[in-house]
Scaffold this motif. Structure first.
Motif, short mmCIF file in Angstrom:
data_model
loop_
_atom_site.label_atom_id
_atom_site.label_comp_id
_atom_site.label_asym_id
_atom_site.label_seq_id
_atom_site.Cartn_x
_atom_site.Cartn_y
_atom_site.Cartn_z
N GLU A 4 0.90 -1.03 -0.28
CA GLU A 4 -0.02 -0.03 0.05
C GLU A 4 0.85 1.20 0.02
O GLU A 4 2.01 1.22 0.52
CB GLU A 4 -1.02 0.09 1.07
CG GLU A 4 -1.72 -1.21 1.55
CD GLU A 4 -2.72 -1.05 2.64
OE1 GLU A 4 -2.46 -0.07 3.32
OE2 GLU A 4 -3.58 -1.91 2.62
N ALA A 5 0.29 2.24 -0.55
CA ALA A 5 1.17 3.60 -0.63
C ALA A 5 1.39 4.00 0.90
O ALA A 5 0.38 3.89 1.61
CB ALA A 5 0.32 4.59 -1.31
N GLY A 6 2.61 4.58 1.18
CA GLY A 6 3.05 5.05 2.49
C GLY A 6 3.10 3.88 3.22
O GLY A 6 2.99 4.32 4.43
N ALA A 7 3.14 2.63 2.75
CA ALA A 7 3.52 1.60 4.02
C ALA A 7 4.66 1.92 4.82
O ALA A 7 5.83 2.51 4.44
CB ALA A 7 3.75 0.12 3.02
N GLY A 8 4.38 1.52 6.03
CA GLY A 8 5.51 1.71 7.09
C GLY A 8 5.41 3.20 7.83
O GLY A 8 6.24 3.44 8.65
N ALA A 73 2.92 0.12 -5.38
CA ALA A 73 2.44 1.61 -5.12
C ALA A 73 3.44 2.76 -5.60
O ALA A 73 4.74 2.60 -5.25
CB ALA A 73 1.77 1.88 -3.97
N SER A 74 3.11 3.78 -6.23
CA SER A 74 3.81 4.95 -6.66
C SER A 74 4.52 5.57 -5.55
O SER A 74 5.72 5.68 -5.68
CB SER A 74 2.95 5.95 -7.38
OG SER A 74 2.43 5.49 -8.41
N GLY A 182 4.15 19.00 -4.47
CA GLY A 182 2.87 18.38 -4.13
C GLY A 182 1.83 18.57 -5.18
O GLY A 182 0.66 18.28 -4.85
N THR A 183 2.20 19.32 -6.26
CA THR A 183 1.30 19.44 -7.50
C THR A 183 1.31 18.44 -8.50
O THR A 183 0.26 18.65 -9.20
CB THR A 183 1.61 21.11 -7.98
OG1 THR A 183 3.01 20.79 -8.68
CG2 THR A 183 1.29 22.10 -7.04
N ALA A 184 2.14 17.52 -8.40
CA ALA A 184 2.06 16.49 -9.35
C ALA A 184 1.13 15.39 -9.42
O ALA A 184 0.72 15.23 -8.00
CB ALA A 184 3.54 15.86 -9.54
N ASP A 185 0.43 14.84 -10.22
CA ASP A 185 -0.45 13.86 -10.06
C ASP A 185 0.25 12.54 -9.86
O ASP A 185 1.62 12.40 -9.77
CB ASP A 185 -1.55 13.73 -11.12
CG ASP A 185 -0.83 13.70 -12.57
OD1 ASP A 185 0.29 12.80 -12.47
OD2 ASP A 185 -1.15 14.05 -13.57
N GLU A 186 -0.50 11.45 -9.68
CA GLU A 186 0.20 10.04 -9.36
C GLU A 186 1.14 9.51 -10.55
O GLU A 186 2.13 8.95 -10.31
CB GLU A 186 -1.06 9.18 -8.89
CG GLU A 186 -0.34 7.86 -8.52
CD GLU A 186 -1.35 6.74 -7.96
OE1 GLU A 186 -0.84 5.67 -8.10
OE2 GLU A 186 -2.48 7.12 -7.93
N ASP A 187 0.50 9.93 -11.82
CA ASP A 187 1.45 9.37 -12.81
C ASP A 187 2.76 10.21 -13.14
O ASP A 187 3.88 9.61 -13.29
CB ASP A 187 0.81 9.69 -14.29
CG ASP A 187 -0.53 8.53 -14.18
OD1 ASP A 187 -0.60 7.59 -13.70
OD2 ASP A 187 -1.50 8.95 -15.08
#
Length: 337
Positions: A4-8, A73-74, A182-187
């Motif tokens: 999962e994203a942000g795991a840890g 996850a990205s 923080g303005t970039a999207d996930e891609d």
């Protein structure tokens, strides 16, 4: 397994961010010496943070050999850089007494990173020679003949890697501000981290090649120190120090000289050889008949000279010759009546 994203949690992300920040500061440092206390303090802090983060990644099992790149996850892609950053910081340590240890440790970090990237299909490259899992050559090459084709391919690959690295750096520079703000999207975030990984693939391959060259020099330098001492033949036993004495030809001379020089012991040639034989220094000599000439005695002494104590025998012969040409009391003119 899909992580999962942000795991840890933020703790892991903070450790990675600290290590990355210290790395960037070291790369941009204007310190005249890499051994400056401020520089080495940052190296130690960065290594500590990244090692703790790597331990957490291993515990969380963020990456697995059974998953594809699309399953990661990205936000977790950035943690793939941990081994490469550890390798880079390890090389910045300046303790010369542990240089070989640091080189080998850094090589392991870079190699772990390359294997992880290849497992996920990131980049097209071969593992360095000597690495477990490297591709084997299909046709054996005579080691006495240089493989010109392989050399040309290696040079072409280096040139291509250099071009790709410059292109990656330009793309990363243009995307960094939007990702960090923080303005970039996930891609965009995903592309940014994958570009970072590909850049570090080129860096890791270059560093391993440089490390291998330096290790060859260090091993050749250390080889004479570690080589066991070769056979030097049987060691000679320690000889007993020889005390001064008067060497005479027979017992009659021993009585005469013993009376004149009570401070020094007298010894016949036979007695002298017997004493040396008991000490294990010479073997029993051939006995010379009584009344033998000086030439026969000298010949016998010369035959055993290699086994005798050369220094003691030389002094004894010189003293014997001196007595033949100087009568007793020669030079003692003070007590004349």
């Amino acid at each position: 397994m899909m992580a999962e994203a942000g795991a840890g949690g933020p703790r892991l992300a903070e450790l990675l961010a600290l290590g990355r920040r210290l790395w960037d500061e070291l790369e941009a440092s204007t310190e005249p010496s890499s051994g400056a206390p401020a520089v080495q303090d940052k190296v130690r802090q960065g290594l500590d943070a990244l090692q703790r983060a790597a331990a957490m990644v291993a515990q969380l099992e963020l990456f697995s050999e059974n998953e594809e790149l699309e399953e990661i996850a990205s936000a977790d892609l950035k943690f793939m850089l941990l081994p490469a950053l550890l390798g880079g910081l390890t090389l910045k340590q300046v303790d010369l007494s542990r240089r070989r240890e640091h080189l080998e440790s850094a090589r392991e970090h870079f190699l772990r990173f390359l294997k992880l990237c290849r497992n996920y299909g990131l980049g097209s490259f071969q593992l360095p020679p000597g690495s477990a899992g490297e591709e084997k050559s299909e046709s054996p090459q005579d080691p006495a003949q240089p493989n010109l084709v392989a050399m040309a391919m290696s040079r072409a690959a280096k040139i291509e890697r250099y071009k790709q690295k410059k292109e990656l750096e330009n793309k990363l520079a243009s995307m960094r501000s939007s990702v960090e703000s923080g303005t970039a999207d996930e891609d965009q975030i995903r592309e940014f981290y994958i570009l970072q990984i590909q850049k570090w693939i080129s860096t890791s391959l270059e560093e391993i090649e440089s490390i291998d060259q330096e290790l060859v020099i260090l091993r050749s330098r250390d080889a004479p120190r570690q080589a066991p001492a070769g056979p030097r033949g049987p060691s000679r036993p320690a000889r007993t120090p020889v005390k001064p004495f008067i060497l005479t030809r027979d017992a009659a001379q021993a009585r005469v000289f013993g009376a004149g020089y009570p401070g020094l012991p007298t010894m016949t040639v036979d007695d002298w050889y017997e004493q040396r034989r008991k000490q294990g220094i010479v073997s029993t000599p051939q006995r010379v008949p009584a009344g033998a000439s000086d030439e026969e005695l000298q010949k016998q002494q010369q035959e055993t000279e290699e086994e005798d104590d050369e220094e003691a025998l030389r002094k004894a012969r010189n003293w014997d010759d001196w007595k033949d040409t100087h009568p007793r009391g020669y030079g003692n003119r003070h007590n004349m009546g």
